[in-house]
Design an enzyme around this catalytic site. Sequence first.
Site, PDB file in Angstrom:
ATOM      1  N   ARG A   1       0.799  -1.191  -0.046  1.00  0.00           N
ATOM      2  CA  ARG A   1      -0.027  -0.146  -0.115  1.00  0.00           C
ATOM      3  C   ARG A   1       0.961   1.200   0.006  1.00  0.00           C
ATOM      4  O   ARG A   1       0.601   2.476   0.609  1.00  0.00           O
ATOM      5  CB  ARG A   1      -0.974   0.128   1.074  1.00  0.00           C
TER       6      ARG A   1
ATOM      7  N   LYS B   1       1.557  -7.990  14.607  1.00  0.00           N
ATOM      8  CA  LYS B   1       0.038  -7.957  13.955  1.00  0.00           C
ATOM      9  C   LYS B   1      -0.021  -9.648  13.797  1.00  0.00           C
ATOM     10  O   LYS B   1       0.874 -10.290  13.575  1.00  0.00           O
ATOM     11  CB  LYS B   1       0.027  -7.741  12.521  1.00  0.00           C
TER      12      LYS B   1
ATOM     13  N   GLU C   1      -5.615 -11.801   8.921  1.00  0.00           N
ATOM     14  CA  GLU C   1      -5.194 -11.928   7.635  1.00  0.00           C
ATOM     15  C   GLU C   1      -4.062 -12.946   7.470  1.00  0.00           C
ATOM     16  O   GLU C   1      -2.957 -12.610   6.545  1.00  0.00           O
ATOM     17  CB  GLU C   1      -4.775 -10.597   7.119  1.00  0.00           C
TER      18      GLU C   1
ATOM     19  N   ARG D   1     -17.656  -8.110  10.915  1.00  0.00           N
ATOM     20  CA  ARG D   1     -16.150  -7.990  11.075  1.00  0.00           C
ATOM     21  C   ARG D   1     -16.113  -6.643  12.124  1.00  0.00           C
ATOM     22  O   ARG D   1     -15.153  -6.751  12.725  1.00  0.00           O
ATOM     23  CB  ARG D   1     -15.661  -7.753   9.773  1.00  0.00           C
TER      24      ARG D   1
ATOM     25  N   ASP E   1     -11.564  -0.830   8.304  1.00  0.00           N
ATOM     26  CA  ASP E   1     -10.256  -0.758   7.789  1.00  0.00           C
ATOM     27  C   ASP E   1     -10.168   0.722   6.902  1.00  0.00           C
ATOM     28  O   ASP E   1     -10.149   0.511   5.747  1.00  0.00           O
ATOM     29  CB  ASP E   1      -9.883  -1.726   6.825  1.00  0.00           C
TER      30      ASP E   1
ATOM     31  N   GLU F   1      -4.597   4.440   1.083  1.00  0.00           N
ATOM     32  CA  GLU F   1      -5.057   3.188   0.751  1.00  0.00           C
ATOM     33  C   GLU F   1      -6.538   3.202   0.099  1.00  0.00           C
ATOM     34  O   GLU F   1      -6.621   2.575  -0.988  1.00  0.00           O
ATOM     35  CB  GLU F   1      -5.033   2.023   1.675  1.00  0.00           C
TER      36      GLU F   1
ATOM     37  N   GLU G   1     -15.281  11.719  -0.168  1.00  0.00           N
ATOM     38  CA  GLU G   1     -16.470  11.051   0.421  1.00  0.00           C
ATOM     39  C   GLU G   1     -17.667  11.159  -0.517  1.00  0.00           C
ATOM     40  O   GLU G   1     -18.418  10.180  -0.573  1.00  0.00           O
ATOM     41  CB  GLU G   1     -16.866  11.512   1.571  1.00  0.00           C
TER      42      GLU G   1
ATOM     43  N   TRP H   1     -14.724 -11.271   3.679  1.00  0.00           N
ATOM     44  CA  TRP H   1     -13.927 -10.111   4.254  1.00  0.00           C
ATOM     45  C   TRP H   1     -14.737  -9.335   5.165  1.00  0.00           C
ATOM     46  O   TRP H   1     -14.109  -8.328   5.905  1.00  0.00           O
ATOM     47  CB  TRP H   1     -13.076  -9.253   3.142  1.00  0.00           C
TER      48      TRP H   1
HETATM   49  C1  GCV Z   1      -0.372  -4.570   5.902  1.00  0.00           C
HETATM   50  C2  GCV Z   1      -5.669  -3.764   5.031  1.00  0.00           C
HETATM   51  C3  GCV Z   1      -4.535  -3.771   4.164  1.00  0.00           C
HETATM   52  C4  GCV Z   1      -3.380  -4.619   4.107  1.00  0.00           C
HETATM   53  C5  GCV Z   1      -2.832  -4.558   5.667  1.00  0.00           C
HETATM   54  C6  GCV Z   1      -3.941  -4.657   6.588  1.00  0.00           C
HETATM   55  C7  GCV Z   1      -3.216  -4.495   7.868  1.00  0.00           C
HETATM   56  O1  GCV Z   1      -6.406  -5.085   4.994  1.00  0.00           O
HETATM   57  O2  GCV Z   1      -5.227  -3.825   2.846  1.00  0.00           O
HETATM   58  O3  GCV Z   1      -2.633  -4.166   3.058  1.00  0.00           O
HETATM   59  O4  GCV Z   1      -1.529  -5.205   5.616  1.00  0.00           O
HETATM   60  O5  GCV Z   1      -4.750  -3.805   6.436  1.00  0.00           O
HETATM   61  O6  GCV Z   1      -3.576  -3.121   8.354  1.00  0.00           O
HETATM   62  O7  GCV Z   1      -2.802  -5.203   8.615  1.00  0.00           O
END
Ligand code: GCV
Length: 845
Positions: free
Chosen positions: A181, A300, A304, A356, A385, A413, A531, A562
Amino acid sequence: MRGSLLLASLIGLAVAEDGLAAWLRYARIPGGKCHRKKLPSAIVTLNATEGLPVYTAGQELAEGISSMFGKKLTLEESGTDADVPTVTVGTVGAYSESGGDVEDLPELIEDGYYLHISGGDVLILGQNERGALYGTFQYLARLAQGKVSDESFASNPDAPVRWVNQWDNLRDGGTHGSVERGYGGDSIFFWDGKIRDDLTRAGQYARLLASIGINAVVVNNVNANETILTEENMDGLARIADEFRPYGIQLGLSLNFASPQTLGGLDSFDPLDETVIEWWQGITDSLYERIPDMAGYLVKANSEGQPGPLTYNRTLADGANLFARTLQPHGGIIMFRAFVYDHTSLNQDLDWKADRANAAVQFFDGLDPQFEDNVVIQIKYGPIDFQVREPVSPLFAHMRETGSAIELQITQEYLGQQAHLVYLAPMWKELLDFDLRVDGEDSAVSDIISGKRFNNKLGGYAGVANVGHNTTWLGSHLAMSNLYAYGKLAWDPSSEPVDILEEWIKMTFGHEQEVIDVITEMSMESWPAYENYTGNLGIQTLTDILLGHYGPNPASQDGNPWGQWTRADGDTIGMDRTVLNGTGNAGQYPEEVFEMYENIETTPDNLLLWFHHVPYTQVLKSGKTVIQHFYDAHYAGSAVAQSFVPRWESLKTKIDAERYEHVLFRLVYQAGHSLVWRDSINNFYFNKSGILDEAGRVGNHPHRIEAEDMELDGYRTYLVSPFEAASGSLCIVTADNSTQGTASTKLDVEAGTYNVAVNYYDQAIGNSTWELYLDEELVGKWHGDLEYELGRAPSPYIDGHTAARITFKGVQVESGSILRIVGTPDGEEPAPVDYISILPEDVID
Ligand code: GCV
């Protein structure tokens, strides 16, 4: 470069600039000579050691004042004659040791500074060396904005954690390239699995960050690779830390939870397993041996696809505490991410209550008292997100004994990937000011994360920046206001986004009022505009969540695990997050906030579809229906984006050509892509709901000629997916990869001057060429090379990411003229064309 800047301003020319110096250009101050008497003549640095911040402060003062005012200062290590105006910089401790009077100094906390300006006599004292450097940058920033008046004040950071996260991968390639990203080029830290030999950019980055009060950078992606911990790479990390240290920036590291197994060869990564604990202790000790001032870790886990403690039925607290304990002897902290959710099993069809947005509070439920003191829970601002609009995450209200930090995203992003101008500070400010009313008391998010609300020692800010090797850092000059504002808000969340912006503009583009006004107005309008044309009423950014997160594709949000769902069908739209009928997410907020969101009447319109599932005909507080609001907002938002172009063009003579053209290119592109957004979203919901736009605009484009309706030779029609990414669902592509295609038509317009716009697709799999002719005369020729010009996620498809527009202005058209477009394919790109618009002056469509 500063030398050439100086020379150019002396001879009164606008100079080309590449953006590398960002807001630290130290450009010559207009009328600066008159101020010279109010400037120091000497610099005294107290107890300065080369390679540490006070020494850096001395260098920065000398360079800054010389560059801005042409005044050379002498650098001394101890006091000067009383009659030589002097800027003295150092820590409070060093000042006191040198005999300075510190009795009446205002209170300074860690990283804070005191700045006293009295004509040319200036005193800059930091609570620590870093504070002294911050005070120095503040003094220079004042000068750079032309402020030379006397002043005396202390400034303390609102929160101790003011970190930047980089999502840099060790290698290029894979799905996310060099920086996940990241839209500003390759990693400044890593290449080919190792730390770069040349880390000049790392030092320059540290300088920029120190000037806005940042104190640490996590250098590698949270989707971490265990090979960051090889001996060779740990040595390399120490070299990065050496580049950071002169600026007081500490190094932080993302860890992969499974490293003991994948790198260490153990048969487990169970956080309670003694051998695993020992392994991590060994790693931590050897990192601190190399980097004694390392800031700590970022993890993290169980998200994911990243491994974590849940694999072993251990809690997230067990996971965080494992690292916390290894860090304690070294004074480091662990930022443990709350972005934990299961992206494999959520099913919107089977379970109306699946959500989610509930995940973070559910996963962290009951863990608050269990975390070690040096754990900070890093929470994304919203429950999903980084969307264009989200309520603040309810988790901020649940972490009381454990410090928390807000994760903001500087890299855009879901907000245009730096190809769209979106100034984010107004959004961040709204989030930081939001009052969660915990226990019915004032509980602004900024006060929770600063530690004030719940008396936490640690807490603060994590900004995902993702700068790259590009000289513009983020891929766009204007996007740098976001990096600047992030630091400024993290230091002082009571600052106003518009004030931050104006100081950034002065330092970045100069002092001309028109320049300040135009960039301020455009930037302040940009988030609402974005927006409007990407996702209203809390429905989220309606982008393609499976690919790229850039162009429009609302259908991609539903029907997958997702969990970024819109639950749109033919009659209704929105997530029901009420406790009464829905996922119960509203119930994760403290009572007063819960009541506001639970009740449709008190839910603000801009979050209506976040919390409620309603018919398209639901009437908003504005009196409009949801669907009409969608239509109107998309037209209004893209109209604002159109206006950016002429507004920027009005600054042509006031901005150096290099940055002017770079920004113009992006704004023209944004204007075109905002139309792609507008039409895609409107067509999509018109198609779904069957409800007509009251203003008759949606699906009605009198100035357009659909490419598929033209006479085709070597071109064929192609059904675009998603359908709404093409006007009329179809475009044309060349019959094969090597044959030129021609599409022609006889124009049925009155003779006159028109703007001729062509909507085409620029895929990242070739560089087709298009030529546009009117009666055999070439109007324009262009290539499909946006993938080199824009850093946004590349796409190989004919879709909403790759849809683009080029406009030829002031074209003389005769009635009955033959318009012809010739497309030459290249590579796999078949010179796709969507439509052509013949637009009278002032009409955009
Ligand atoms: C680094 C989102 C982004 C991912 C990112 C994730 C996160 O899903 O698309 O690229 O991963 O967040 O913040 O861990």
